[in-house]
Design a protein around this motif. Sequence first.
Motif, PDB file in Angstrom:
ATOM      1  N   THR A 181       0.822  -1.197   0.000  1.00  0.00           N
ATOM      2  CA  THR A 181       0.000   0.000   0.000  1.00  0.00           C
ATOM      3  C   THR A 181       0.864   1.258   0.000  1.00  0.00           C
ATOM      4  O   THR A 181       2.005   1.242   0.467  1.00  0.00           O
ATOM      5  CB  THR A 181      -0.923   0.032   1.227  1.00  0.00           C
ATOM      6  OG1 THR A 181      -0.123   0.106   2.423  1.00  0.00           O
ATOM      7  CG2 THR A 181      -1.807  -1.205   1.286  1.00  0.00           C
ATOM      8  N   THR A 182       0.308   2.334  -0.523  1.00  0.00           N
ATOM      9  CA  THR A 182       1.032   3.615  -0.505  1.00  0.00           C
ATOM     10  C   THR A 182       1.256   4.067   0.934  1.00  0.00           C
ATOM     11  O   THR A 182       2.303   4.623   1.260  1.00  0.00           O
ATOM     12  CB  THR A 182       0.245   4.691  -1.273  1.00  0.00           C
ATOM     13  OG1 THR A 182      -1.080   4.786  -0.729  1.00  0.00           O
ATOM     14  CG2 THR A 182       0.139   4.338  -2.751  1.00  0.00           C
ATOM     15  N   ASP A 183       0.272   3.813   1.791  1.00  0.00           N
ATOM     16  CA  ASP A 183       0.406   4.219   3.191  1.00  0.00           C
ATOM     17  C   ASP A 183       1.588   3.538   3.861  1.00  0.00           C
ATOM     18  O   ASP A 183       2.282   4.136   4.680  1.00  0.00           O
ATOM     19  CB  ASP A 183      -0.875   3.891   3.968  1.00  0.00           C
ATOM     20  CG  ASP A 183      -2.005   4.857   3.648  1.00  0.00           C
ATOM     21  OD1 ASP A 183      -1.711   5.940   3.101  1.00  0.00           O
ATOM     22  OD2 ASP A 183      -3.169   4.533   3.932  1.00  0.00           O
ATOM     23  N   SER A 184       1.834   2.259   3.503  1.00  0.00           N
ATOM     24  CA  SER A 184       2.945   1.551   4.141  1.00  0.00           C
ATOM     25  C   SER A 184       4.279   2.164   3.740  1.00  0.00           C
ATOM     26  O   SER A 184       5.200   2.243   4.552  1.00  0.00           O
ATOM     27  CB  SER A 184       2.914   0.066   3.768  1.00  0.00           C
ATOM     28  OG  SER A 184       3.254  -0.133   2.403  1.00  0.00           O
ATOM     29  N   ILE A 185       4.400   2.621   2.496  1.00  0.00           N
ATOM     30  CA  ILE A 185       5.638   3.261   2.050  1.00  0.00           C
ATOM     31  C   ILE A 185       5.807   4.620   2.715  1.00  0.00           C
ATOM     32  O   ILE A 185       6.897   4.980   3.173  1.00  0.00           O
ATOM     33  CB  ILE A 185       5.655   3.402   0.512  1.00  0.00           C
ATOM     34  CG1 ILE A 185       5.687   2.022  -0.130  1.00  0.00           C
ATOM     35  CG2 ILE A 185       6.858   4.223   0.056  1.00  0.00           C
ATOM     36  CD1 ILE A 185       5.686   2.046  -1.645  1.00  0.00           C
ATOM     37  N   ILE A 186       4.723   5.374   2.771  1.00  0.00           N
ATOM     38  CA  ILE A 186       4.775   6.689   3.423  1.00  0.00           C
ATOM     39  C   ILE A 186       5.171   6.543   4.884  1.00  0.00           C
ATOM     40  O   ILE A 186       6.025   7.274   5.391  1.00  0.00           O
ATOM     41  CB  ILE A 186       3.411   7.402   3.286  1.00  0.00           C
ATOM     42  CG1 ILE A 186       3.174   7.812   1.822  1.00  0.00           C
ATOM     43  CG2 ILE A 186       3.341   8.623   4.196  1.00  0.00           C
ATOM     44  CD1 ILE A 186       1.801   8.393   1.567  1.00  0.00           C
ATOM     45  N   LYS A 187       4.578   5.568   5.564  1.00  0.00           N
ATOM     46  CA  LYS A 187       4.864   5.366   6.982  1.00  0.00           C
ATOM     47  C   LYS A 187       6.291   4.871   7.207  1.00  0.00           C
ATOM     48  O   LYS A 187       6.991   5.353   8.098  1.00  0.00           O
ATOM     49  CB  LYS A 187       3.860   4.369   7.562  1.00  0.00           C
ATOM     50  CG  LYS A 187       4.049   4.084   9.045  1.00  0.00           C
ATOM     51  CD  LYS A 187       2.911   3.235   9.588  1.00  0.00           C
ATOM     52  CE  LYS A 187       2.869   1.874   8.945  1.00  0.00           C
ATOM     53  NZ  LYS A 187       1.821   1.002   9.543  1.00  0.00           N
ATOM     54  N   ALA A 188       6.738   3.919   6.377  1.00  0.00           N
ATOM     55  CA  ALA A 188       8.071   3.342   6.563  1.00  0.00           C
ATOM     56  C   ALA A 188       9.184   4.337   6.276  1.00  0.00           C
ATOM     57  O   ALA A 188      10.299   4.201   6.785  1.00  0.00           O
ATOM     58  CB  ALA A 188       8.235   2.114   5.666  1.00  0.00           C
ATOM     59  N   ASN A 189       8.879   5.356   5.455  1.00  0.00           N
ATOM     60  CA  ASN A 189       9.916   6.305   5.048  1.00  0.00           C
ATOM     61  C   ASN A 189       9.689   7.717   5.577  1.00  0.00           C
ATOM     62  O   ASN A 189      10.371   8.658   5.167  1.00  0.00           O
ATOM     63  CB  ASN A 189      10.013   6.331   3.519  1.00  0.00           C
ATOM     64  CG  ASN A 189      10.472   5.008   2.955  1.00  0.00           C
ATOM     65  OD1 ASN A 189      11.658   4.732   2.883  1.00  0.00           O
ATOM     66  ND2 ASN A 189       9.514   4.164   2.546  1.00  0.00           N
ATOM     67  N   ASN A 190       8.712   7.881   6.479  1.00  0.00           N
ATOM     68  CA  ASN A 190       8.412   9.184   7.091  1.00  0.00           C
ATOM     69  C   ASN A 190       8.206  10.268   6.042  1.00  0.00           C
ATOM     70  O   ASN A 190       8.728  11.389   6.162  1.00  0.00           O
ATOM     71  CB  ASN A 190       9.554   9.591   8.046  1.00  0.00           C
ATOM     72  CG  ASN A 190       9.691   8.655   9.224  1.00  0.00           C
ATOM     73  OD1 ASN A 190       8.697   8.249   9.821  1.00  0.00           O
ATOM     74  ND2 ASN A 190      10.930   8.296   9.551  1.00  0.00           N
ATOM     75  N   LEU A 191       7.448   9.938   4.983  1.00  0.00           N
ATOM     76  CA  LEU A 191       7.161  10.914   3.934  1.00  0.00           C
ATOM     77  C   LEU A 191       6.016  11.814   4.371  1.00  0.00           C
ATOM     78  O   LEU A 191       5.267  11.496   5.297  1.00  0.00           O
ATOM     79  CB  LEU A 191       6.795  10.191   2.639  1.00  0.00           C
ATOM     80  CG  LEU A 191       7.831   9.210   2.075  1.00  0.00           C
ATOM     81  CD1 LEU A 191       7.283   8.555   0.817  1.00  0.00           C
ATOM     82  CD2 LEU A 191       9.156   9.916   1.788  1.00  0.00           C
ATOM     83  N   ASP A 192       5.889  12.940   3.680  1.00  0.00           N
ATOM     84  CA  ASP A 192       4.751  13.814   3.994  1.00  0.00           C
ATOM     85  C   ASP A 192       3.473  13.178   3.467  1.00  0.00           C
ATOM     86  O   ASP A 192       3.495  12.159   2.764  1.00  0.00           O
ATOM     87  CB  ASP A 192       4.959  15.218   3.404  1.00  0.00           C
ATOM     88  CG  ASP A 192       5.115  15.216   1.887  1.00  0.00           C
ATOM     89  OD1 ASP A 192       4.493  14.372   1.220  1.00  0.00           O
ATOM     90  OD2 ASP A 192       5.869  16.068   1.365  1.00  0.00           O
ATOM     91  N   SER A 193       2.347  13.755   3.812  1.00  0.00           N
ATOM     92  CA  SER A 193       1.057  13.168   3.482  1.00  0.00           C
ATOM     93  C   SER A 193       0.828  13.046   1.978  1.00  0.00           C
ATOM     94  O   SER A 193       0.019  12.216   1.533  1.00  0.00           O
ATOM     95  CB  SER A 193      -0.078  13.992   4.110  1.00  0.00           C
ATOM     96  OG  SER A 193      -0.032  15.335   3.634  1.00  0.00           O
ATOM     97  N   LYS A 194       1.536  13.858   1.197  1.00  0.00           N
ATOM     98  CA  LYS A 194       1.402  13.800  -0.261  1.00  0.00           C
ATOM     99  C   LYS A 194       2.297  12.720  -0.878  1.00  0.00           C
ATOM    100  O   LYS A 194       2.210  12.438  -2.073  1.00  0.00           O
ATOM    101  CB  LYS A 194       1.740  15.151  -0.879  1.00  0.00           C
ATOM    102  CG  LYS A 194       0.785  16.269  -0.480  1.00  0.00           C
ATOM    103  CD  LYS A 194       1.184  17.574  -1.142  1.00  0.00           C
ATOM    104  CE  LYS A 194       0.234  18.709  -0.754  1.00  0.00           C
ATOM    105  NZ  LYS A 194       0.619  19.997  -1.386  1.00  0.00           N
TER     106      LYS A 194
END
Length: 307
Positions: free
Chosen positions: A74-87
């Motif tokens: 999921t995109t959320d898992s990548i964002i969470k694992a890499n501390n990306l911004d909400s976009k």
Amino acid sequence: MLSARCLTNWFTNKKGLRFIKLFNHLHSLNIFRLLAALTMGGSTAGTAVAANASTVTVNSGDTVSKIAKDNGVTTDSIIKANNLDSKGTIKVNQQLKITDVPDTYTVQKGDTVSEVAQNYDLDTDKVLELNNLSWDNSTILVGQTLQLKDNSNADASNQSSQQAQVTPSTQTQSNTATTAKPVGDTVSQKAVSLALQYSQMNIPYVWGGTSTSGFDCSGLTQYIYNQLGVHLNRTAAAQVSNTTTKSVSQAQPGDLLFWQNASEGVYHVAIYIGNNQYVAAPTEGQNVQVQTISQYFAPSFAGSVNY
């Protein structure tokens, strides 16, 4: 995101219930599982799974959603694992962590496809696709093996690299898996788990077959129950005497289903696995597989195996 209290309140409201079912593609059974998890602290909502992580390098034109799709997460898992911004902002040559998951997962009591996908940060639609399931047909059974990764490319590459080394004798063996482990508390549950495992092993129909190199219909049922210490006779007609017969509507998982006609008598048998489905070795040119009871090929009666 709705809080647990808010969701719980919505369950008592028809409009809220209808919205939750439509928005999350949930059936009534899963709605009540979710409610139980929210109100009683059950495990249905999923338990976090410890996993290793690999990395990918961002190329020109990549987006988080594209990378997530390519890796089946999921995109959320990548964002969470890499501390990306909400976009999900990323840069070329950036190293992104991708959570590693096992190739397969064995279904446990109480599991649903969406819960398994959530536990491994996978896209539910992708897991459904990998296992030839859909939101309308997402039933999974204890002991069933779920595919979590698409290894088709890796398998093709591996097969190509080894092709020159394959001898005629190994070609005739095919790549059929031959081991299965019964899972469950009762003989019936174990029979269902074995049947499901064999349905995923590319075992061909072979007339007179009684082993994992090839089964006919009664050879499959006999082999499965023999592994559990229960004797079944060799042919479909003879296996009727090993059961207590009943109507198909009364069939329980692990029961045998029988087909008969006036000219041949009993000519086909399969193992019922629940949800109007059964596992059978159907006919020449087909593998052992899960099939659905149909009005065009409906069993004549069922039988509980005597043991």
